[in-house]
Write a protein that holds these residues in place. Structure first.
Motif, PDB file in Angstrom:
ATOM      1  N   ARG A  88     -68.331 -12.318  13.112  1.00  4.75           N
ATOM      2  CA  ARG A  88     -67.307 -12.927  13.963  1.00  4.75           C
ATOM      3  C   ARG A  88     -67.859 -14.144  14.684  1.00  4.75           C
ATOM      4  NH1 ARG A  88     -65.734  -7.355  14.917  1.00  4.75           N
ATOM      5  NH2 ARG A  88     -67.143  -7.278  16.703  1.00  4.75           N
ATOM      6  N   ARG A  89     -69.114 -14.060  15.100  1.00  5.28           N
ATOM      7  CA  ARG A  89     -69.725 -15.196  15.787  1.00  5.28           C
ATOM      8  C   ARG A  89     -69.867 -16.384  14.837  1.00  5.28           C
ATOM      9  NH1 ARG A  89     -74.961 -17.242  17.270  1.00  5.28           N
ATOM     10  NH2 ARG A  89     -74.898 -18.133  19.361  1.00  5.28           N
ATOM     11  N   THR A  90     -70.182 -16.117  13.572  1.00  3.21           N
ATOM     12  CA  THR A  90     -70.278 -17.186  12.581  1.00  3.21           C
ATOM     13  C   THR A  90     -68.938 -17.896  12.427  1.00  3.21           C
ATOM     14  OG1 THR A  90     -72.053 -16.053  11.376  1.00  3.21           O
ATOM     15  CG2 THR A  90     -70.797 -17.714  10.171  1.00  3.21           C
ATOM     16  N   TYR A  91     -67.849 -17.119  12.380  1.00  3.72           N
ATOM     17  CA  TYR A  91     -66.505 -17.714  12.301  1.00  3.72           C
ATOM     18  C   TYR A  91     -66.260 -18.653  13.472  1.00  3.72           C
ATOM     19  CZ  TYR A  91     -61.469 -18.004  13.192  1.00  3.72           C
ATOM     20  OH  TYR A  91     -60.208 -18.462  13.482  1.00  3.72           O
ATOM     21  N   PHE A  92     -66.559 -18.215  14.686  1.00  2.00           N
ATOM     22  CA  PHE A  92     -66.340 -19.052  15.859  1.00  2.00           C
ATOM     23  C   PHE A  92     -67.244 -20.283  15.841  1.00  2.00           C
ATOM     24  CE2 PHE A  92     -64.054 -15.499  17.852  1.00  2.00           C
ATOM     25  CZ  PHE A  92     -63.060 -16.203  18.510  1.00  2.00           C
ATOM     26  N   GLN A  93     -68.465 -20.131  15.349  1.00  3.33           N
ATOM     27  CA  GLN A  93     -69.365 -21.286  15.271  1.00  3.33           C
ATOM     28  C   GLN A  93     -68.801 -22.353  14.337  1.00  3.33           C
ATOM     29  OE1 GLN A  93     -72.986 -19.160  14.121  1.00  3.33           O
ATOM     30  NE2 GLN A  93     -73.943 -19.720  16.060  1.00  3.33           N
ATOM     31  N   PHE A  94     -68.303 -21.934  13.195  1.00  6.04           N
ATOM     32  CA  PHE A  94     -67.706 -22.883  12.252  1.00  6.04           C
ATOM     33  C   PHE A  94     -66.501 -23.586  12.880  1.00  6.04           C
ATOM     34  CE2 PHE A  94     -69.301 -20.199   8.477  1.00  6.04           C
ATOM     35  CZ  PHE A  94     -70.399 -21.018   8.303  1.00  6.04           C
ATOM     36  N   CYS A  95     -65.595 -22.804  13.454  1.00  2.20           N
ATOM     37  CA  CYS A  95     -64.371 -23.370  14.035  1.00  2.20           C
ATOM     38  C   CYS A  95     -64.691 -24.281  15.207  1.00  2.20           C
ATOM     39  CB  CYS A  95     -63.424 -22.258  14.481  1.00  2.20           C
ATOM     40  SG  CYS A  95     -62.839 -21.215  13.132  1.00  2.20           S
ATOM     41  N   SER A  96     -65.645 -23.879  16.026  1.00  2.02           N
ATOM     42  CA  SER A  96     -66.034 -24.682  17.182  1.00  2.02           C
ATOM     43  C   SER A  96     -66.665 -25.997  16.758  1.00  2.02           C
ATOM     44  CB  SER A  96     -67.019 -23.893  18.059  1.00  2.02           C
ATOM     45  OG  SER A  96     -66.435 -22.702  18.535  1.00  2.02           O
ATOM     46  N   ASP A  97     -67.464 -25.950  15.702  1.00  2.00           N
ATOM     47  CA  ASP A  97     -68.143 -27.161  15.233  1.00  2.00           C
ATOM     48  C   ASP A  97     -67.138 -28.232  14.823  1.00  2.00           C
ATOM     49  OD1 ASP A  97     -70.409 -28.744  14.429  1.00  2.00           O
ATOM     50  OD2 ASP A  97     -69.971 -28.198  12.352  1.00  2.00           O
ATOM     51  N   THR A  98     -66.167 -27.871  13.981  1.00  2.00           N
ATOM     52  CA  THR A  98     -65.198 -28.872  13.536  1.00  2.00           C
ATOM     53  C   THR A  98     -64.296 -29.331  14.681  1.00  2.00           C
ATOM     54  OG1 THR A  98     -63.751 -27.069  12.792  1.00  2.00           O
ATOM     55  CG2 THR A  98     -65.152 -28.102  11.138  1.00  2.00           C
ATOM     56  N   LEU A  99     -63.952 -28.410  15.569  1.00  2.00           N
ATOM     57  CA  LEU A  99     -63.058 -28.754  16.673  1.00  2.00           C
ATOM     58  C   LEU A  99     -63.727 -29.714  17.649  1.00  2.00           C
ATOM     59  CD1 LEU A  99     -60.215 -28.172  17.702  1.00  2.00           C
ATOM     60  CD2 LEU A  99     -61.154 -26.234  18.984  1.00  2.00           C
ATOM     61  N   THR A 100     -64.935 -29.395  18.084  1.00  2.00           N
ATOM     62  CA  THR A 100     -65.605 -30.252  19.069  1.00  2.00           C
ATOM     63  C   THR A 100     -66.019 -31.592  18.463  1.00  2.00           C
ATOM     64  OG1 THR A 100     -67.725 -29.128  18.614  1.00  2.00           O
ATOM     65  CG2 THR A 100     -66.423 -28.320  20.455  1.00  2.00           C
ATOM     66  N   ARG A 101     -66.344 -31.603  17.184  1.00  2.00           N
ATOM     67  CA  ARG A 101     -66.714 -32.868  16.548  1.00  2.00           C
ATOM     68  C   ARG A 101     -65.498 -33.773  16.354  1.00  2.00           C
ATOM     69  NH1 ARG A 101     -71.910 -33.117  13.953  1.00  2.00           N
ATOM     70  NH2 ARG A 101     -73.093 -31.240  14.460  1.00  2.00           N
ATOM     71  N   SER A 102     -64.346 -33.185  16.097  1.00  2.00           N
ATOM     72  CA  SER A 102     -63.146 -34.011  15.990  1.00  2.00           C
ATOM     73  C   SER A 102     -62.760 -34.584  17.348  1.00  2.00           C
ATOM     74  CB  SER A 102     -61.982 -33.191  15.414  1.00  2.00           C
ATOM     75  OG  SER A 102     -61.583 -32.159  16.292  1.00  2.00           O
ATOM     76  N   ILE A 103     -63.114 -33.890  18.416  1.00  2.00           N
ATOM     77  CA  ILE A 103     -62.837 -34.374  19.771  1.00  2.00           C
ATOM     78  C   ILE A 103     -63.740 -35.553  20.135  1.00  2.00           C
ATOM     79  CG2 ILE A 103     -63.026 -33.767  22.229  1.00  2.00           C
ATOM     80  CD1 ILE A 103     -62.098 -30.914  21.417  1.00  2.00           C
ATOM     81  N   SER A 104     -64.984 -35.494  19.722  1.00  2.00           N
ATOM     82  CA  SER A 104     -65.945 -36.521  20.135  1.00  2.00           C
ATOM     83  C   SER A 104     -66.135 -37.637  19.105  1.00  2.00           C
ATOM     84  CB  SER A 104     -67.309 -35.872  20.411  1.00  2.00           C
ATOM     85  OG  SER A 104     -67.814 -35.248  19.239  1.00  2.00           O
ATOM     86  N   SER A 105     -65.550 -37.495  17.927  1.00  2.00           N
ATOM     87  CA  SER A 105     -65.823 -38.432  16.829  1.00  2.00           C
ATOM     88  C   SER A 105     -65.318 -39.850  17.107  1.00  2.00           C
ATOM     89  CB  SER A 105     -65.189 -37.912  15.544  1.00  2.00           C
ATOM     90  OG  SER A 105     -65.357 -38.848  14.492  1.00  2.00           O
ATOM     91  N   GLU A 106     -66.077 -40.822  16.618  1.00  2.00           N
ATOM     92  CA  GLU A 106     -65.662 -42.218  16.636  1.00  2.00           C
ATOM     93  C   GLU A 106     -64.852 -42.570  15.384  1.00  2.00           C
ATOM     94  OE1 GLU A 106     -66.167 -44.417  19.054  1.00  2.00           O
ATOM     95  OE2 GLU A 106     -67.323 -43.049  20.316  1.00  2.00           O
ATOM     96  N   HIS A 107     -64.694 -41.596  14.488  1.00  2.00           N
ATOM     97  CA  HIS A 107     -63.956 -41.823  13.240  1.00  2.00           C
ATOM     98  C   HIS A 107     -62.919 -40.709  13.083  1.00  2.00           C
ATOM     99  CE1 HIS A 107     -68.072 -43.515  12.617  1.00  2.00           C
ATOM    100  NE2 HIS A 107     -67.352 -44.568  12.269  1.00  2.00           N
ATOM    101  N   SER A 108     -62.016 -40.606  14.031  1.00  2.00           N
ATOM    102  CA  SER A 108     -61.149 -39.425  14.078  1.00  2.00           C
ATOM    103  C   SER A 108     -60.139 -39.379  12.937  1.00  2.00           C
ATOM    104  CB  SER A 108     -60.433 -39.337  15.422  1.00  2.00           C
ATOM    105  OG  SER A 108     -59.476 -40.367  15.578  1.00  2.00           O
ATOM    106  N   PHE A 109     -59.828 -40.511  12.297  1.00  2.00           N
ATOM    107  CA  PHE A 109     -58.917 -40.474  11.154  1.00  2.00           C
ATOM    108  C   PHE A 109     -59.505 -39.616  10.040  1.00  2.00           C
ATOM    109  CE2 PHE A 109     -56.866 -43.030   7.493  1.00  2.00           C
ATOM    110  CZ  PHE A 109     -55.809 -42.141   7.409  1.00  2.00           C
TER     111      PHE A 109
END
Length: 464
Positions: A88-109
């Motif tokens: 379950r922790r692995t699932y949250f790590q994956f989801c958190s990674d893509t979510l937080t990176r889309s928030i901070s990305s300079e290439h959000s498209f």
């Protein structure tokens, strides 16, 4: 509309319709050349490579199953919840990674496009193994092929363990295969051939439900991909995709009027590569992409041009997306799409400079955002169907859904430690697209906090 206002509008469209929401500097950056600015986004999203891959997840689950099976044999039982916790922790790590990176990305498209294709090739995180395995599909098969040929993307997706297991193809056995004949002789039961993956390839992933294929085409494709399976850790069979020749249905296949000789594992791949450049696939995927970005009813001329480029370039996704960017009908001023919960949450976080600073633990921050999406009805990899989440505004504009957004937004604004001026934020995230009535209402708010909530819940912010 004067030239200055028009360039501001186009920059807002670039950052909010194509991108995942403007950050404080992006409208200024995009203003001089909005289309060129978006062109710089067409690079594969960068993910955290230190997280487990699909093979590690499969191994982790195999260990869990081994312990459970040992318990059934009368050995000392363990704590099942504790054993499942790492998965379950692995699932949250994956989801958190893509979510937080889309928030901070300079290439959000690029992150919007990753979300689109992840939903297009939907797999659901349901059941013990699929929970941590589902997110690996977008990380290993989709992201690396996001701006290459659709054929490469399609083959990578359909041969990935997450897709094979989700649609039950890893145990699909040809009715006349060597394995089936052996089991018949031994009078043993066999699972037989499974048509799930073949059906979804044609109906959802390539040609679309009205693409012109027949039931016989589904059955022939299903036979071609019998034997497409996943290596088992306990058998030491290697890792990832595995072609089980004994389970493969022998013989040539006929799909959409074309005959494919029996070449083993490559028989199915050859069919997929032809499907990837079929006119119906070019039309269907172009239409879906235009619907996602531009409008629930995308302009026919835009889809025509995208399809034309698809066929001209043999499905080069970067070229097709470039046509979408450059077409004038992609830039109409009217906001025609309601943000999905994920788009709304990401755009709020981008506008307010990332995740709430009052939460000190980054893992807790990101887990909170994933749980918020679940509460909003948009759980990552939670569509529960190969068709994915609905991609039209009417699916997300119900009263309960909007009340959930309002409640979360008010709590989010309260959690912000940094003092944010709503009028300044309005100019840096929406610019001239903000209607005069909305400006007046926000300007008359009783407090900064109320003004900020009104801005984030305004029609102009909620739509793109």
């Amino acid at each position: 509309m004067d030239t200055t206002n028009m360039t501001n509008h186009l920059a807002v469209i670039a950052t909010n319709r194509f991108g995942m929401g403007a950050r404080d500097h992006e409208i200024k950056e995009a203003q001089s050349d909005p289309q060129g600015w978006l062109g710089t986004h067409l690079i594969s999203p960068a993910l955290d490579n230190s997280l487990p891959d699909s093979w590690a997840v499969i191994n982790q689950y195999a260990e869990f199953r081994a312990i459970k099976n040992a318990e059934k044999s009368g050995q000392k039982p363990g704590n099942q919840n504790a054993m499942m916790a790492p998965l379950r922790r692995t699932y949250f790590q994956f989801c958190s990674d893509t979510l937080t990176r889309s928030i901070s990305s300079e290439h959000s498209f690029s992150w919007r496009l990753l979300d689109f294709f992840s939903n297009h090739f939907s797999v659901s995180a349901q059941g013990g193994l699929m929970a941590p395995l589902a997110p690996t599909l977008e990380r290993e098969a989709i992201a690396p092929n996001l701006f290459g040929s659709f054929a490469d993307l399609l083959v990578a997706v359909e041969t990935h363990p997450a897709m094979l297991i989700y649609l039950d193809n890893e145990k699909s056995i040809g009715p006349d295969s060597r394995q089936a004949n052996y089991l018949k002789k031994k009078a043993k039961k066999t699972r037989g051939m499974n048509e799930n993956l073949a059906r979804e390839i044609l109906e959802l992933h390539t040609m679309g439900v009205n693409g012109g294929y027949q039931l016989e085409d589904i059955q022939e494709l299903a036979k071609a991909i019998t034997g497409w399976s996943v290596a088992r850790p306990e058998k030491e069979e290697g890792h990832g995709f595995l072609f089980r020749e004994r389970a493969h249905q022998p013989g040539q296949r006929n799909v959409l009027g074309k005959t494919y000789p029996d070449t083993g594992a490559s028989q199915g791949e050859t069919i997929l590569r032809d499907l990837a450049v079929h006119p119906a696939t070019a039309r269907y995927v172009s239409w879906k992409l235009a619907r996602h970005i531009i409008s629930d009813q995308p302009p026919a001329d835009l889809v025509d041009k995208m399809q034309e480029q698809w066929l001209k370039t043999s499905g080069n996704l970067k070229e097709v997306i470039t046509v979408l960017i450059q077409h004038p009908q992609s830039w109409q001023i009217e906001q025609q799409k309601l943000k999905t919960p994920r788009e709304f949450l990401v755009s709020v976080c981008r506008a307010t400079d990332g995740v709430s600073p009052r939460k000190k633990n980054r893992e807790q921050q990101s887990r909170m955002l994933v749980n918020t999406l679940t509460a909003m009805g948009h759980k990552p990899f939670g569509a529960g169907s190969p068709a994915g989440y609905a991609d039209i505004s009417s699916a997300w504009d119900g009263s309960d859904a909007l009340l959930t957004r309002i409640d979360w937004t008010n709590r989010w604004v309260e959690s912000l430690k940094k003092r944010v001026d709503p009028l300044t934020l309005m100019d840096t995230t929406l610019g001239e697209q903000m209607a005069s009535d909305s400006r007046t209402i926000i300007g008359r708010a009783e407090s900064r906090q109320q003004g900020l909530s009104l801005l984030l819940l305004s029609p102009e912010f909620m739509r793109r």
